[in-house]
Design an enzyme around this catalytic site. Structure first.
Site, PDB file in Angstrom:
ATOM      1  N   ASP A  78      -8.668  17.383 -16.394  1.00  0.00           N
ATOM      2  CA  ASP A  78      -8.924  15.970 -16.683  1.00  0.00           C
ATOM      3  C   ASP A  78      -8.559  15.763 -18.159  1.00  0.00           C
ATOM      4  OD1 ASP A  78      -9.904  13.479 -17.299  1.00  0.00           O
ATOM      5  OD2 ASP A  78     -11.704  13.676 -16.057  1.00  0.00           O
ATOM      6  N   LYS A 116      -8.809   4.390 -19.722  1.00  0.00           N
ATOM      7  CA  LYS A 116      -9.163   4.700 -21.119  1.00  0.00           C
ATOM      8  C   LYS A 116      -7.941   4.535 -22.029  1.00  0.00           C
ATOM      9  CE  LYS A 116     -12.844   5.962 -18.905  1.00  0.00           C
ATOM     10  NZ  LYS A 116     -13.849   5.010 -18.552  1.00  0.00           N
ATOM     11  N   ARG A 123       0.842  -1.214   0.000  1.00  0.00           N
ATOM     12  CA  ARG A 123       0.000   0.000   0.000  1.00  0.00           C
ATOM     13  C   ARG A 123       0.876   1.262   0.000  1.00  0.00           C
ATOM     14  NH1 ARG A 123      -1.851   2.609   4.344  1.00  0.00           N
ATOM     15  NH2 ARG A 123      -2.035   0.777   5.681  1.00  0.00           N
ATOM     16  N   TYR A 133     -17.522  15.081 -17.309  1.00  0.00           N
ATOM     17  CA  TYR A 133     -17.803  13.662 -17.135  1.00  0.00           C
ATOM     18  C   TYR A 133     -18.809  13.503 -15.982  1.00  0.00           C
ATOM     19  CZ  TYR A 133     -17.251   8.922 -15.483  1.00  0.00           C
ATOM     20  OH  TYR A 133     -17.512   7.658 -15.036  1.00  0.00           O
TER      21      TYR A 133
END
Ligand code: PLP
Length: 416
Positions: free
Chosen positions: A181, A206, A57, A109
């Protein structure tokens, strides 16, 4: 395994996409980086130090490889990766305090909009959705408590173009943090840090991943920005790596390891593999899209095309200044209603009817049904993500799908 491998600064981005993050330089090094699934690592004799791995982590070789490759391609100081694009979005909002005000595009978005309305409103964040093509409107909507300017260009799904340099300059003058973004563009086509933004956000799910097989997100930070003194410079609770840095970088790195929405080592490994073909994929996709957008524009069954590579697009001027290529996303309205658009989408034989975007295969969807109920997206709008298939095959499929608008029982409003 060493923590950082830098590539020579004079290598072009196309080259760094293959070699940043991992480049074999010792005898018997694997050409492909190894996948490191272990969650724990043995301590060195002198005890745990910033140079050693400890717990996944907090850090993992595959994540470090991915982050240094992303920072290198974006021309950034540091990249911080997350388990999804939305986890990266959330990291940005967690830097704010109750009462802070955020400016967002009116066409962004829908997942970000849902997160704000569904989660952060009740935490006391205030916000305005603004038409970001109008800089004066953005300034007018701001207040003394404005802290963050969120940009998305081209916007989703209407492909509005924002003047990133103009708005980033406004944000800098006002002391707001600016974030772009850049999911639809990738560093191949648009580099917001060079345009003055403080941070770039990706859903790596994406184009960066490009194969619809890995979920992830990233924030890439520039060199400058208001973050060296603010916001919320919290102290790490976990044993934070000592080289976590300063300002924004430190705040985000701390958030990443404390909140724990980190990408898995395997997803990082997959993304390192995907980056190798990023430039080749995205340039092919954008060139295909340019051809298809031009043909859609002339098609008698198409009412309107939204694509910044067309001279008819309102933002084409700014687009040609700030984007290297117009991208591979096209939205268009058919001459028909929602049912007509849905019939077109389901008639395809090559293009896959699916949401999301950026994969090597072309996909499209009736966009409004993927968004929130009151979305202003036109009922007859189809959003197309152009892939790397031969463009004539993609076009033939679109053409034959549009023919379904003529079929008996078709509800077509207007044909010339
Ligand atoms: N930003 C944009 C522009 C997106 O299209 C998406 C997802 O569709 C996201 C962020 C969220 O990314 P993820 O689905 O990886 O959480």
């Amino acid at each position: 395994m060493s923590k950082k491998k830098d590539t020579p600064p004079n290598w072009h981005p196309e080259t760094r996409a293959l070699h940043a993050g991992w480049h074999p330089d010792e005898p018997a090094d694997p050409v492909v980086p190894s996948w490191e699934p272990s969650t724990v690592f043995t301590h060195p004799q002198t005890g745990l130090s910033a140079d050693s791995w400890s717990y996944t982590r907090l850090g993992n070789p595959n994540r470090t490889q991915l982050e240094s490759a992303l920072a290198s391609l974006e021309g950034g100081k540091e990249a911080v990766t997350f388990a999804s694009g939305m986890a990266a979005v959330q990291a940005v909002f967690h830097m704010l305090q109750p009462g802070d005000h955020v400016l967002l595009p009116d066409d962004l978005y829908h997942g970000v909009r849902n997160l704000i309305l569904g989660q952060y409103r009740r935490w006391g964040l205030t916000f305005d959705f603004v038409d970001m093509t109008d800089i004066d409107a953005v300034e007018k909507a701001s207040g003394d408590n404005t802290r963050l300017l969120w940009m998305e260009s081209p916007s989703n799904p209407m492909l509005k173009i924002t003047d990133i340099a103009g708005l980033a300059g406004l944000a800098r003058n006002k002391g707001w943090l600016s974030v772009v973004d850049n999911t639809w563009m990738t560093p191949v086509m648009q580099r917001p840090l060079d345009l003055g933004a403080d941070m770039v956000l990706y859903s790596t799910t994406k184009y960066i991943g490009g194969h619809s097989d890995s979920l992830g997100g990233a924030l890439v930070l520039g060199d400058a920005g208001p973050g060296d003194s603010e916001p919320g410079d919290s102290e790490p609770g976990d044993s934070e790596p000592e080289d976590a840095g300063h300002g924004l970088e430190k705040v985000l790195r701390t958030y990443q390891i404390q909140a724990g929405a980190v990408p898995s080592p395997f997803d990082c490994w997959m993304l390192i593999r995907s980056l190798k073909t990023l430039y080749a994929r995205v340039r092919t996709q954008s060139a295909n899209a340019q051809l298809i957008a031009g043909r859609l524009f002339q098609h008698h069954a198409v009412e309107k095309v939204y694509y910044p590579g067309l001279s008819s697009h309102a933002g084409q001027d700014i687009a040609s200044r700030q984007m290297e290529m117009p991208g591979a996303m096209i939205s268009f309205q058919v001459k028909g209603d929602a049912a007509g658009a849905m019939r077109v989408v389901s008639a395809s034989k090559l293009i896959i009817a699916a949401t999301s975007l950026g994969a090597v295969e072309s996909t499209w969807e009736h966009r409004k049904t993927s968004e929130y109920a009151e979305s202003p997206t036109p009922e007859n709008l189809i959003r197309l993500s152009v892939g790397i298939e031969h463009p004539e095959d993609i076009w033939n499929d679109i053409d034959q799908s549009l023919d379904t608008l003529y079929q008996k029982d078709a509800n077509v409003n207007d044909f010339q």
